[in-house]
Design a protein around this motif. Structure first.
Motif, PDB file in Angstrom:
ATOM      1  N   PRO A  92       6.308 -22.114  96.772  1.00 43.86           N
ATOM      2  CA  PRO A  92       7.640 -21.862  96.201  1.00 43.86           C
ATOM      3  C   PRO A  92       7.648 -22.052  94.684  1.00 43.86           C
ATOM      4  O   PRO A  92       7.160 -23.045  94.161  1.00 43.86           O
ATOM      5  CB  PRO A  92       8.524 -22.895  96.900  1.00 43.86           C
ATOM      6  N   GLY A  93       8.206 -21.052  93.985  1.00 43.79           N
ATOM      7  CA  GLY A  93       8.323 -21.109  92.536  1.00 43.79           C
ATOM      8  C   GLY A  93       7.071 -20.729  91.783  1.00 43.79           C
ATOM      9  O   GLY A  93       7.091 -20.649  90.550  1.00 43.79           O
ATOM     10  N   LYS A  94       5.979 -20.423  92.474  1.00 42.88           N
ATOM     11  CA  LYS A  94       4.713 -20.104  91.804  1.00 42.88           C
ATOM     12  C   LYS A  94       4.673 -18.615  91.460  1.00 42.88           C
ATOM     13  O   LYS A  94       5.090 -17.771  92.242  1.00 42.88           O
ATOM     14  CB  LYS A  94       3.545 -20.460  92.720  1.00 42.88           C
ATOM     15  N   ARG A  95       4.137 -18.324  90.275  1.00 39.70           N
ATOM     16  CA  ARG A  95       3.966 -16.940  89.847  1.00 39.70           C
ATOM     17  C   ARG A  95       2.469 -16.630  89.743  1.00 39.70           C
ATOM     18  O   ARG A  95       1.739 -17.331  89.037  1.00 39.70           O
ATOM     19  CB  ARG A  95       4.647 -16.692  88.503  1.00 39.70           C
ATOM     20  N   VAL A  96       2.066 -15.583  90.461  1.00 42.32           N
ATOM     21  CA  VAL A  96       0.660 -15.192  90.487  1.00 42.32           C
ATOM     22  C   VAL A  96       0.568 -13.747  90.022  1.00 42.32           C
ATOM     23  O   VAL A  96       1.338 -12.880  90.469  1.00 42.32           O
ATOM     24  CB  VAL A  96       0.064 -15.333  91.906  1.00 42.32           C
ATOM     25  N   ALA A  97      -0.371 -13.455  89.123  1.00 39.30           N
ATOM     26  CA  ALA A  97      -0.619 -12.096  88.654  1.00 39.30           C
ATOM     27  C   ALA A  97      -1.916 -11.595  89.276  1.00 39.30           C
ATOM     28  O   ALA A  97      -2.917 -12.313  89.305  1.00 39.30           O
ATOM     29  CB  ALA A  97      -0.711 -12.067  87.135  1.00 39.30           C
ATOM     30  N   VAL A 147      12.742 -13.615  83.252  1.00 42.45           N
ATOM     31  CA  VAL A 147      13.732 -13.705  84.337  1.00 42.45           C
ATOM     32  C   VAL A 147      13.113 -14.184  85.641  1.00 42.45           C
ATOM     33  O   VAL A 147      13.840 -14.599  86.550  1.00 42.45           O
ATOM     34  CB  VAL A 147      14.448 -12.355  84.554  1.00 42.45           C
ATOM     35  N   THR A 148      11.774 -14.117  85.767  1.00 40.82           N
ATOM     36  CA  THR A 148      11.141 -14.589  87.003  1.00 40.82           C
ATOM     37  C   THR A 148      10.672 -16.042  86.900  1.00 40.82           C
ATOM     38  O   THR A 148       9.976 -16.523  87.793  1.00 40.82           O
ATOM     39  CB  THR A 148       9.928 -13.706  87.361  1.00 40.82           C
ATOM     40  N   ARG A 149      11.056 -16.719  85.831  1.00 36.84           N
ATOM     41  CA  ARG A 149      10.672 -18.120  85.690  1.00 36.84           C
ATOM     42  C   ARG A 149      11.231 -18.926  86.865  1.00 36.84           C
ATOM     43  O   ARG A 149      12.403 -18.782  87.236  1.00 36.84           O
ATOM     44  CB  ARG A 149      11.218 -18.675  84.371  1.00 36.84           C
ATOM     45  N   ASP A 150      10.397 -19.760  87.462  1.00 39.78           N
ATOM     46  CA  ASP A 150      10.763 -20.601  88.608  1.00 39.78           C
ATOM     47  C   ASP A 150      11.113 -19.775  89.850  1.00 39.78           C
ATOM     48  O   ASP A 150      11.746 -20.273  90.778  1.00 39.78           O
ATOM     49  CB  ASP A 150      11.937 -21.529  88.275  1.00 39.78           C
ATOM     50  N   ARG A 151      10.708 -18.519  89.893  1.00 40.05           N
ATOM     51  CA  ARG A 151      10.941 -17.661  91.047  1.00 40.05           C
ATOM     52  C   ARG A 151       9.582 -17.284  91.652  1.00 40.05           C
ATOM     53  O   ARG A 151       8.664 -16.895  90.930  1.00 40.05           O
ATOM     54  CB  ARG A 151      11.691 -16.393  90.618  1.00 40.05           C
TER      55      ARG A 151
END
Length: 609
Positions: free
Chosen positions: A396-401, A551-555
């Motif tokens: 949850p809350g992790k952003r992966v590229a 806008v995707t911070r913490d999403r």
């Protein structure tokens, strides 16, 4: 066809038959009345014929109206039901067997075959059979030998001629629908891909192919027209010969003038509902081919298998575990892709196929049609895994590229997460529940977002946004637009601005931001973003990526991209090559070691200088 539709069809058949019988009775009564009146009998002897003529004339109009009303009602309902079933067949993800233009042709042209089958084939055939039988009965009552000639003529015109036209039309009618779909595809490429074709100097070649497809279709339709004309001429010839034969037999048998007139005109009118059957036989060949094409779509095997008893949808926050995932695309599933579909792991040339950035005042029209950079599109991948042992954990809350060259498996990974493809082995779990145990709709409600080719409908800006949230209020719409950094443009154009089909009246940046706003409005627990800056010019792409990462911070976000600028802010970067994870880590870690990521970063930095 359900019982209610069957009842309506029966009423349509009865009404059509009654109309043709009334027309036959009208001519027979009128012929008797005119010839009998010439003998100057008492008026009382003609009163029944006078009343019958009026009744038949009135009844013919009433019954014909009833037949048109009920017949078209059942035909349109059947057509609507066929389209509904076709939509339902397309809702589950299917293996890519048909292009968009081909599916449109099947949805529009082929479904009309159901209407033609009822209105132009079945109903006329039933009415012609009833009218022909009645004419033969009249002939038997007056002169049996003449009735036999009439039977022979009706069989030739109503059975032999339609069978012949159907056999002749069948030779090429099955080719007309695919030819029409091919022409639709060529025209769609010309209209939607005009900017890309011009950029690569391929517009003349594409136009030549479209003209060739048009000529091929026109040639087939000319042959069909010749069959149609021959059928009409043949039917008229049979009608004339039959009436002449009936008259000659009546005169040779010494029939009265009244009987001869009734026989002649009854025979003539009996062919009126029979003659269209030749065209119906010709049309049946095309209808059969169209119905076969519709069955082909409905019988397509789904790309994924739904569980018999789906598990309950997990509640957010979600933890996604991908463990040793292997996905292989069958060779037959690989769509054809033009050679210029991929750009060597980089976006298309700056500005190619897209107008100027959205901040440049008036949006330039003309959204380019671009083929999706789907990993299945690479022919060299056929037979080996698109994903080979990929493992990933998304908390949850992790952003992966996800980064890698075209054909590396990036889009296939997103497709596997949305249950659009079936893994060969490995496992994906959501909060410990296997993805295959969940209903496909539930999976796509949990994980979705911005796909490679977002579609904008010819509707208002507000309506296009509300596709993602039908019940969203104005405040939710404004928040989504603000998060996508599209509020300035919305203020200038207004919420009720009409957008062109496929986003042709908006710039590339506006279209991508609008699609992003729609994804943010839907607000899935896991946001999937597939190449959000693809095919944009460099300046617009940089601004869009910066806004998107903000806008995707913490999403919880999984981002597929070829652009590395801004990836310093994501939690993890996974590099895929040939379906395998070859590197993973943060931006500063990956640029410090040799590998694809550092090479691409250095290339990007060099390009910007």
């Amino acid at each position: 066809m359900n019982r209610r539709m069957g009842t309506r069809l029966l009423w349509a058949v009865l009404a059509g038959s009654a109309a043709d019988l009334a027309g036959l009775g009208l001519i027979a009564a009128a012929a008797w009345l005119i010839t009998r009146a010439a003998e100057q009998p008492p008026l009382a002897a003609l009163s029944v014929a006078i009343v019958a003529t009026r009744a038949f004339a009135t009844g013919k109009g009433v019954f014909r109206y009833a037949e048109r009303l009920t017949g078209h009602d059942v035909a349109l309902r059947a057509q609507a039901g066929t389209r509904e079933r076709l939509y339902e067949a397309l809702v589950p993800p299917q293996r890519p067997r048909h292009g968009g233009a081909d599916l449109l042709s099947r949805m529009v042209d082929d479904t009309e075959a159901v209407q033609d089958l009822l209105v132009r084939c079945l109903l006329p055939a039933a009415a012609a059979a009833m009218a022909g039988l009645a004419a033969v009965v009249v002939g038997l009552a007056i002169l049996p030998s003449a009735a036999l000639v009439l039977v022979a003529g009706l069989l030739v015109a109503g059975v032999a001629l339609p069978a012949g036209t159907a056999a002749a039309a069948r030779r090429w009618s099955a080719r007309i629908a695919p030819a029409r779909a091919a022409l639709a595809g060529r025209v769609a490429d010309l209209v939607h891909g005009s900017a890309d074709l011009a950029a690569y100097g391929a517009d003349d070649e594409a136009l030549a192919k479209a003209l060739a497809a048009d000529e091929s279709l026109a040639a087939l339709e000319r042959r069909q027209a010749r069959v149609h004309a021959a059928a009409l001429a043949g039917g008229t010839l049979v009608q004339g010969l039959t009436v002449a034969g009936v008259v000659l037999l009546a005169q040779g048998a010494g029939a009265s003038s009244v009987g001869t007139a009734v026989l002649a005109l009854t025979s003539l009118v009996a062919f009126e509902p029979v003659l269209p059957l030749a065209a119906a036989g010709e049309r049946m060949a095309g209808i059969t081919a169209a119905l076969r094409r519709l069955r082909d779509v409905r019988s397509a095997s789904p790309a994924t298998t739904e569980p018999a008893a789906p598990a309950p949808r997990p509640e957010a926050p979600l933890t996604i575990e991908i463990d040793d995932l292997v996905v292989r695309h069958a060779t037959s599933d690989l769509p054809e892709v033009p050679p210029d579909a991929a750009h060597g792991g980089r976006p298309a040339p700056d500005g190619a196929g897209r107008p100027a950035p959205e901040e440049a005042g008036e949006p330039a029209p003309g959204r380019a049609h671009r083929p999706a950079l789907d990993e299945r599109a690479a022919p060299e991948r056929a037979g080996r895994p698109a994903l080979d042992g990929v493992s990933l954990r998304l908390t949850p809350g992790k952003r992966v590229a996800i980064v890698g060259p075209s054909g590396a498996g990036k889009s296939t990974l997103l497709a596997a997460l949305m249950r659009l493809v079936e893994p060969e082995s490995g496992r994906i779990t959501v909060n410990g529940v296997g993805l295959g145990d969940l209903a496909g709709d539930d999976v796509r409600a949990l994980m979705t977002g911005l796909t490679q080719d977002p579609y904008i409908f010819r509707a208002t800006l507000r309506d296009n946004l509300r596709l993602a949230g039908p019940d969203a209020d104005d405040e939710a719409l404004r928040r989504a637009v603000r998060d996508a950094r599209l509020d300035g443009w919305v203020e200038r154009t207004g919420w009720d601005a009409e957008l062109g089909e496929d986003g042709r009246t908006v710039s590339g940046g506006q279209l991508q931001r609008l699609a992003l706003a729609r994804a943010l409005l839907y607000d899935p627990p896991v946001l999937l973003l597939d190449e959000p800056a693809e095919a944009l010019d460099e300046e617009t792409a940089d601004r869009l990526m910066a806004d998107l990462l903000d806008v995707t911070r913490d999403r919880t976000t999984l981002l597929v991209t070829h652009r590395l600028k801004g990836l310093e802010s994501v939690d993890e970067i996974v590099v895929l090559e040939e379906g395998r994870v070859v590197q993973r880590g943060r931006h500063d870690e990956l640029v410090s070691v040799p590998g694809y990521y550092r090479d691409l970063w250095e290339s990007e930095v060099l390009t910007r200088r």
